[in-house]
Enzyme design. Structure first.
Site, PDB file in Angstrom:
ATOM      1  N   GLU A   1     -55.093   0.140  21.726  1.00  0.00           N
ATOM      2  CA  GLU A   1     -54.652   1.244  20.865  1.00  0.00           C
ATOM      3  C   GLU A   1     -55.524   1.323  19.616  1.00  0.00           C
ATOM      4  O   GLU A   1     -56.162   0.354  19.226  1.00  0.00           O
ATOM      5  CB  GLU A   1     -53.170   1.123  20.527  1.00  0.00           C
TER       6      GLU A   1
ATOM      7  N   ASN B   1     -41.198   4.045  22.492  1.00  0.00           N
ATOM      8  CA  ASN B   1     -41.038   2.808  21.732  1.00  0.00           C
ATOM      9  C   ASN B   1     -39.570   2.432  21.654  1.00  0.00           C
ATOM     10  O   ASN B   1     -38.714   3.282  21.405  1.00  0.00           O
ATOM     11  CB  ASN B   1     -41.592   2.994  20.311  1.00  0.00           C
TER      12      ASN B   1
ATOM     13  N   ASP C   1     -45.882  -4.178  22.710  1.00  0.00           N
ATOM     14  CA  ASP C   1     -46.635  -3.369  21.741  1.00  0.00           C
ATOM     15  C   ASP C   1     -47.259  -4.279  20.672  1.00  0.00           C
ATOM     16  O   ASP C   1     -46.747  -5.363  20.417  1.00  0.00           O
ATOM     17  CB  ASP C   1     -45.663  -2.377  21.078  1.00  0.00           C
TER      18      ASP C   1
ATOM     19  N   GLU D   1     -42.034   0.539  25.258  1.00  0.00           N
ATOM     20  CA  GLU D   1     -42.902  -0.327  24.447  1.00  0.00           C
ATOM     21  C   GLU D   1     -42.023  -1.089  23.470  1.00  0.00           C
ATOM     22  O   GLU D   1     -41.411  -0.506  22.579  1.00  0.00           O
ATOM     23  CB  GLU D   1     -43.924   0.513  23.678  1.00  0.00           C
TER      24      GLU D   1
ATOM     25  N   GLU E   1     -48.010   8.407  24.970  1.00  0.00           N
ATOM     26  CA  GLU E   1     -47.000   7.655  24.219  1.00  0.00           C
ATOM     27  C   GLU E   1     -46.260   8.634  23.323  1.00  0.00           C
ATOM     28  O   GLU E   1     -46.879   9.454  22.638  1.00  0.00           O
ATOM     29  CB  GLU E   1     -47.641   6.560  23.358  1.00  0.00           C
TER      30      GLU E   1
HETATM   31  P1  C2E Z   1     -47.161   2.043  17.691  1.00  0.00           P
HETATM   32  O1  C2E Z   1     -46.138   2.184  18.742  1.00  0.00           O
HETATM   33  O2  C2E Z   1     -48.039   0.850  17.755  1.00  0.00           O
HETATM   34  O3  C2E Z   1     -47.995   3.394  17.747  1.00  0.00           O
HETATM   35  C1  C2E Z   1     -49.336   3.488  17.408  1.00  0.00           C
HETATM   36  C2  C2E Z   1     -49.523   4.061  16.031  1.00  0.00           C
HETATM   37  O4  C2E Z   1     -50.926   4.136  15.766  1.00  0.00           O
HETATM   38  C3  C2E Z   1     -49.004   5.466  15.858  1.00  0.00           C
HETATM   39  O5  C2E Z   1     -48.616   5.607  14.500  1.00  0.00           O
HETATM   40  C4  C2E Z   1     -50.250   6.309  16.136  1.00  0.00           C
HETATM   41  O6  C2E Z   1     -50.176   7.606  15.576  1.00  0.00           O
HETATM   42  C5  C2E Z   1     -51.294   5.474  15.461  1.00  0.00           C
HETATM   43  N1  C2E Z   1     -52.629   5.671  16.016  1.00  0.00           N
HETATM   44  C6  C2E Z   1     -52.968   6.050  17.258  1.00  0.00           C
HETATM   45  N2  C2E Z   1     -54.300   6.092  17.415  1.00  0.00           N
HETATM   46  C7  C2E Z   1     -54.841   5.727  16.231  1.00  0.00           C
HETATM   47  C8  C2E Z   1     -56.190   5.575  15.763  1.00  0.00           C
HETATM   48  O7  C2E Z   1     -57.170   5.770  16.466  1.00  0.00           O
HETATM   49  N3  C2E Z   1     -56.338   5.156  14.477  1.00  0.00           N
HETATM   50  C9  C2E Z   1     -55.283   4.900  13.667  1.00  0.00           C
HETATM   51  N4  C2E Z   1     -55.547   4.510  12.421  1.00  0.00           N
HETATM   52  N5  C2E Z   1     -53.992   5.029  14.068  1.00  0.00           N
HETATM   53  C10 C2E Z   1     -53.786   5.440  15.341  1.00  0.00           C
HETATM   54  P2  C2E Z   1     -47.258   6.311  14.110  1.00  0.00           P
HETATM   55  O8  C2E Z   1     -47.008   7.499  14.969  1.00  0.00           O
HETATM   56  O9  C2E Z   1     -47.267   6.466  12.623  1.00  0.00           O
HETATM   57  O10 C2E Z   1     -46.183   5.226  14.511  1.00  0.00           O
HETATM   58  C11 C2E Z   1     -46.125   4.009  13.838  1.00  0.00           C
HETATM   59  C12 C2E Z   1     -45.192   3.063  14.496  1.00  0.00           C
HETATM   60  O11 C2E Z   1     -43.833   3.520  14.394  1.00  0.00           O
HETATM   61  C13 C2E Z   1     -45.414   2.917  15.998  1.00  0.00           C
HETATM   62  O12 C2E Z   1     -46.483   2.049  16.231  1.00  0.00           O
HETATM   63  C14 C2E Z   1     -44.076   2.359  16.453  1.00  0.00           C
HETATM   64  O13 C2E Z   1     -44.004   0.966  16.210  1.00  0.00           O
HETATM   65  C15 C2E Z   1     -43.123   3.055  15.509  1.00  0.00           C
HETATM   66  N6  C2E Z   1     -42.518   4.178  16.213  1.00  0.00           N
HETATM   67  C16 C2E Z   1     -43.005   5.415  16.452  1.00  0.00           C
HETATM   68  N7  C2E Z   1     -42.129   6.160  17.148  1.00  0.00           N
HETATM   69  C17 C2E Z   1     -41.051   5.363  17.373  1.00  0.00           C
HETATM   70  C18 C2E Z   1     -39.800   5.526  18.052  1.00  0.00           C
HETATM   71  O14 C2E Z   1     -39.496   6.577  18.628  1.00  0.00           O
HETATM   72  N8  C2E Z   1     -38.941   4.466  18.075  1.00  0.00           N
HETATM   73  C19 C2E Z   1     -39.259   3.272  17.481  1.00  0.00           C
HETATM   74  N9  C2E Z   1     -38.351   2.272  17.555  1.00  0.00           N
HETATM   75  N10 C2E Z   1     -40.410   3.068  16.835  1.00  0.00           N
HETATM   76  C20 C2E Z   1     -41.306   4.103  16.785  1.00  0.00           C
HETATM   77 MG    MG Z   2     -48.783  -0.438  18.755  1.00  0.00          MG
HETATM   78 MG    MG Z   3     -46.055   1.913  20.640  1.00  0.00          MG
END
Ligand code: C2E
Ligand code: MG
Ligand code: MG
Length: 293
Positions: free
Chosen positions: A247, A128, A190, A160, A70
Site C-alpha cells: 500500500e 476495514n 493491514d 482488513e 479498498e
Molecule cells: P488503511 O486501511 O491502511 O488505508 C490506507 C490509507 O492510505 C488510506 O488513508 C488511503 O487513502 C491512504 N493511501 C493510499 N494510497 C496512498 C499513497 O500512495 N500515499 C499516501 N500517502 N497515502 C495513501 P485514509 O483513507 O485516510 O484511511 C486511513 C485509515 O483509516 C485506514 O488506513 C484505516 O485504518 C482507517 N479506515 C478507513 N476507513 C475505515 C473504515 O471504514 N473502518 C475502519 N475501522 N477503519 C477505517
Molecule cells: Mg493500511
Molecule cells: Mg486498510
C-alpha cells in the site's frame, strides 16, 4: 520503536529513550480538529448517512489488471467537507460506534460490487474492520447476513483487520476471525509491521492476505532498511501462503521495486487516489497499466 540503546543498559539512557514516547491519545487530545466533534455528532452522522465509502483500486503487479478495491470511509460532515477517518475512527471506537460504521460501509460496498459486476467488472472489495468490532461474537453472523441480503458473495469480500489502542479480548477476537473465515470472508493483516503485539498472538488466525504498510513502501528504492523489511515480509507471506499487497505505492520506482521483489498487488496514488463509487467505472475505462520497465 523509540530508539536503540547499546548494552550494557543504564537507567539514564533508558529514561532518555522512554521520554520520547508520546501516547497517541495525548496527541489526539491536543488536536483542535479532533476536539471539534463529540459522540452525539458521530451518532447523528450515522443516522443522517453522512459516512460514505470511497474506493481505491488494487491492481496486479504482473498484469496491471484491477483485481479489487479498498473501501475507505469519508465523513461528509455538514459545514466541514470530507473528514478523514484518521480523525474520527478512534473516537468511534471509544463511543462503541465502529461496528455500526462497518455495517454501513459493508452495505455500501456490496451495493457497488453488484453494480460493477452488472457492468462486467467482477472484482473483490476490502473493508476495514477494527479489532474492537471483533470482540462481539455475533458480528460474524451479522456481516454474513448483510452480505447475503445484498445478494453478494462473502468470497468477494476481504476484511482488513486494523489494530486498535482500545483493549480487546484476544481469545474472542480469534474465535470471531475463525468464524468469519469459515463464512468465506478473506482476512487481511493491514499495516503489517506497525501494530502492537496482539497480532502476534493471532498467528494462528487463517489470514489470507498481508498488506505491507505504506511507511515501508515509501522511499523503499533508496532506503535499504525499508527494502529489507519488505523482502522479509514478502518471504513470510509466501511461506504462510498469503497474498501480498503493497500500500502507498506513489512512484514508478516504488512500483518497479515491489514488482521485482515479487509482491502481488499494488495500491497507492501511483495507480489512483480513493474515489467515489460512482466514478470507478469511468476510471476503469481509462486505466492503463504501467508499461514494462
Ligand atoms: P488503511 O486501511 O491502511 O488505508 C490506507 C490509507 O492510505 C488510506 O488513508 C488511503 O487513502 C491512504 N493511501 C493510499 N494510497 C496512498 C499513497 O500512495 N500515499 C499516501 N500517502 N497515502 C495513501 P485514509 O483513507 O485516510 O484511511 C486511513 C485509515 O483509516 C485506514 O488506513 C484505516 O485504518 C482507517 N479506515 C478507513 N476507513 C475505515 C473504515 O471504514 N473502518 C475502519 N475501522 N477503519 C477505517
Ligand atoms: Mg493500511
Ligand atoms: Mg486498510
Amino acid at each position: 520503536m523509540l530508539g536503540a540503546i547499546p548494552k550494557p543498559l543504564n537507567l539514564q539512557d533508558l529514561t532518555a529513550c522512554i521520554s520520547g514516547f508520546h501516547p497517541k491519545e495525548q496527541v489526539r487530545a491536543a488536536d483542535p480538529e479532533h476536539a471539534e466533534f463529540n459522540g452525539e455528532d458521530l451518532k447523528r452522522g450515522l443516522k443522517e448517512r453522512e459516512f460514505i465509502a470511497f474506493f481505491q483500486p488494487k491492481v496486479s503487479f504482473a498484469t496491471g489488471e484491477v483485481q479489487g478495491v479498498e473501501a475507505l470511509v469519508r465523513w461528509f460532515r455538514p459545514g466541514h467537507g470530507a473528514v478523514s477517518p484518521l480523525q474520527f475512527i478512534h473516537r468511534m471506537e471509544l463511543e462503541n460506534l465502529v461496528t455500526p460504521l462497518t455495517e454501513v460501509l459493508l452495505a455500501q460496498t456490496c451495493g457497488y460490487l453488484k453494480a460493477w459486476a452488472r457492468r462486467g467488472h467482477v472484482i473483490s472489495a476490502s473493508v476495514n474492520i477494527s479489532m474492537q468490532c471483533l470482540s462481539d461474537v455475533s458480528i460474524a453472523d451479522r456481516l454474513h447476513e448483510l452480505v447475503k441480503e445484498s445478494d453478494c458473495d462473502s468470497q468477494n469480500i476481504i476484511l482488513e483487520v486494523t489494530e486498535t489502542e482500545v483493549m480487546v479480548d484476544v481469545a474472542k477476537v480469534l474465535n470471531v476471525l475463525a468464524r468469519l473465515r469459515l463464512k468465506g470472508f478473506g482476512l487481511s493483516i493491514d499495516d503489517f509491521g506497525t501494530g502492537y503485539s496482539s497480532l502476534q498472538q493471532l498467528s494462528n488466525v487463517p489470514f489470507t492476505e498481508l498488506k505491507i504498510d505504506q511507511s515501508f513502501v515509501k522511499d523503499s528504492p533508496i532506503q535499504p532498511r525499508h527494502r529489507t523489511i519488505i523482502e522479509t515480509s514478502l518471504d513470510l507471506a509466501r511461506k504462510l501462503k498469503l497474498k501480498t499487497v503493497a500500500e502507498g505505492v506513489e512512484t514508478r520506482a516504488e512500483w518497479d521495486l515491489l514488482k521485482s521483489l515479487g509482491c502481488q498487488q499494488a495500491q497507492g496514488y501511483f495507480i489512483a487516489r480513493p474515489m467515489p463509487g460512482h466514478q470507478l467505472l469511468d476510471w476503469l475505462q481509462m486505466w492503463q497499466p504501467p508499461e514494462e520497465a
